[in-house]
Design a protein around this motif. Structure first.
Motif, PDB file in Angstrom:
ATOM      1  N   TYR A   1       0.922  -1.195  -0.052  1.00  0.00           N
ATOM      2  CA  TYR A   1      -0.185  -0.091  -0.094  1.00  0.00           C
ATOM      3  C   TYR A   1       0.933   1.212   0.065  1.00  0.00           C
ATOM      4  O   TYR A   1       0.636   2.174  -0.811  1.00  0.00           O
TER       5      TYR A   1
ATOM      6  N   LYS B   1       1.253   4.063  -3.003  1.00  0.00           N
ATOM      7  CA  LYS B   1       0.775   5.404  -2.563  1.00  0.00           C
ATOM      8  C   LYS B   1       1.678   6.190  -3.017  1.00  0.00           C
ATOM      9  O   LYS B   1       1.422   7.630  -3.320  1.00  0.00           O
TER      10      LYS B   1
ATOM     11  N   ASP C   1      -4.261  -0.809   3.942  1.00  0.00           N
ATOM     12  CA  ASP C   1      -3.724  -0.031   5.056  1.00  0.00           C
ATOM     13  C   ASP C   1      -4.736  -0.236   6.224  1.00  0.00           C
ATOM     14  O   ASP C   1      -4.840   0.700   7.133  1.00  0.00           O
TER      15      ASP C   1
END
Length: 471
Positions: free
Chosen positions: A376, A380, A394
């Motif tokens: 994640y 991101k 997350d």
């Protein structure tokens, strides 16, 4: 050529290379495996890039973008065996055990129960294979360990025990291509998966490597790990000549083992030892000197191996200082060897796959829940990373996220700290650099541990009250 460039620009450039050397072993490959400044193997171009690489380097790399194929490989190899079962953690399996070897000194020489080397010895003794491809002490002055081939049980015994040290397979795979015979390979999960991918395209490798013996894996270490322990015990790391990462200590639980180093001090050979718990860099949760690739692996139990062996980190076995293995059997030929020796030369009891999971529960949490969060974070930031069976997420408590973030930081910063200590010629400089991070992590981890204990106590109290009411 494009595939080679893509490998270098994605996997290697972004520090996902595990240093296995499979790409450098390919016929016509311009790559050579070298130790980098962090003490990790990586491929470098040493000859002109030609057009005669018949096998794509990307297709055999364990950490290439779309090579998250553990389940696919397992299904193809093991899926049709009678009695086969599947577990999301163990992969495919026939039976799972805990146990150890009773005969000879396999257990005494092994990291735990001696089952890995014993299985390899049975394959040799029964003529099923001609040689075992495994890691042994190196004759080179540059590295302490390397992949070699043993053709006798005496030679095989010299490769017993775990080696938390960088190793690569390019030369030994080339040897297999050039020398007829049947071989078994002992290795960590990603190395075995890589050779399985290679065997799909390389006829000689497929014909000659008949069996794969997998090792349960926490993570792979840079050579700085071995050097740091020697240095802390008073031995200049450049004078380190031998190391035993898993010295068994009598009358201590199996997980309270020691480390022993040999080297030269003032012209004399010395032998130094210490319980690992008393050394600064040996906490496995801190992950110092860890390959970054290990942070993006979700295979703990070598799911593509014919049999996997590791430590039975379970309360009912850990108290025995001699060591006990957890064993996952996937291939019927290996199962027959187990069955034929049950209660004779080996002492094993069947356990559930859930017990196998429990024996490595911390590793699975880090490689599944932690990996989902690390993926994640990569997405991101829009950074390249390999695809995994775990989906990015997350959805973790804030403290758990912080623990995973600190583990990554501890690992990355340990390499910087070691370089500082080298420049200052003082191991205390390493400790001073790392201490704030270690303290922060330990404090946070202790809070999480205490809360976990309280939750367990609460569950037991509620369970007791309910049982009393039922009575």
């Amino acid at each position: 050529m494009n595939n080679l460039r893509e490998l270098l620009d994605t996997v290697v450039e972004n520090d996902y290379c595990i240093g296995c050397g499979i790409c450098a072993s390919l016929p016509g490959s311009p790559l050579t495996m070298k130790l980098n400044e962090e003490g990790k193997y990586e491929p470098i171009i040493t000859t002109d890039i030609g057009e005669d690489i018949k096998i794509s380097p990307l297709s055999v790399c364990p950490f290439a973008k779309d090579n998250n194929k553990e389940k696919q490989i397992g299904n193809r190899i093991f899926g049709d065996f009678p009695g086969i079962k599947y577990d999301e953690y163990s992969g495919y399996f026939l039976k799972t055990y805990a146990g150890y070897v009773k005969e000879s000194d396999y257990r005494a020489k092994g990291s735990s129960g001696g089952m890995g080397n014993w299985i390899a010895a049975q394959l040799l003794k029964n003529g099923i294979v001609d040689g075992i491809i495994h890691v042994k002490p190196s004759s080179s002055e540059d590295v302490l360990f390397e992949y070699q081939i043993s053709n006798t049980i005496d030679e095989l015994s010299k490769g017993a025990k775990s080696k938390y040290y960088p190793i690569e397979m390019s030369k030994v795979l080339q040897f297999v291509r050039e020398n007829e015979g049947k071989y078994a390979l002992i290795g960590i999960p990603c190395y075995i998966k890589g050779v399985r991918l290679l065997a799909d395209q390389d006829k000689l490798i497929n014909e000659r490597i008949k069996f794969f013996i997998g090792l349960v894996c926490g993570h792979l270490k840079s050579d700085m790990f071995a050097k740091s322990m020697a240095w802390e015990m008073g031995l200049d790391p450049e004078n380190l000549t031998e190391i035993d990462f898993r010295k068994k200590l009598e009358n201590r639980p199996a997980n309270r083992y020691g480390v022993e180093v040999k080297g030269i001090i003032e012209g004399e050979e010395v032998v130094l030892s210490s319980p690992t718990s008393e050394l600064y860099t040996t906490n496995w949760g801190h992950g110092m000197f860890k390959y970054n690739a290990c942070e993006f692996c979700d295979d703990v139990l070598a799911e593509t191996a014919d049999i996997t062996v590791g430590d039975a980190w379970l309360p009912e076995y850990s108290h025995d200082s001699k060591g006990t293995n957890v064993i996952v059997v996937r291939h019927p030929d290996i199962q027959r060897i187990i069955d034929q020796n049950m209660d004779k030369t080996i002492n094993v009891e069947e356990i559930s796959s859930e017990k196998v999971y429990q024996s490595q529960a911390g590793g699975f949490r880090h490689r599944r829940d932690g990996l989902a969060y690390r993926l994640y974070l990569k997405d991101k930031k829009n950074e390249w990373r390999p695809n995994k069976r775990v989906e990015p997420s997350d959805r973790l408590p804030a403290k758990r996220k912080k623990i995973y973030e600190l583990r990554s930081t501890l690992s990355h910063e340990s390499f910087k700290a070691y370089k500082i200590a080298e420049r200052e010629k003082d191991f205390d400089a390493f400790i001073q650099y790392m201490n704030p991070l270690v303290t922060e992590y330990n404090n946070l981890n202790q809070i999480s541990f205490i809360r976990k204990v309280f939750r367990k106590i609460k569950r037991e109290v509620v369970k007791t009250i309910k049982n009393n009411k039922d009575l």
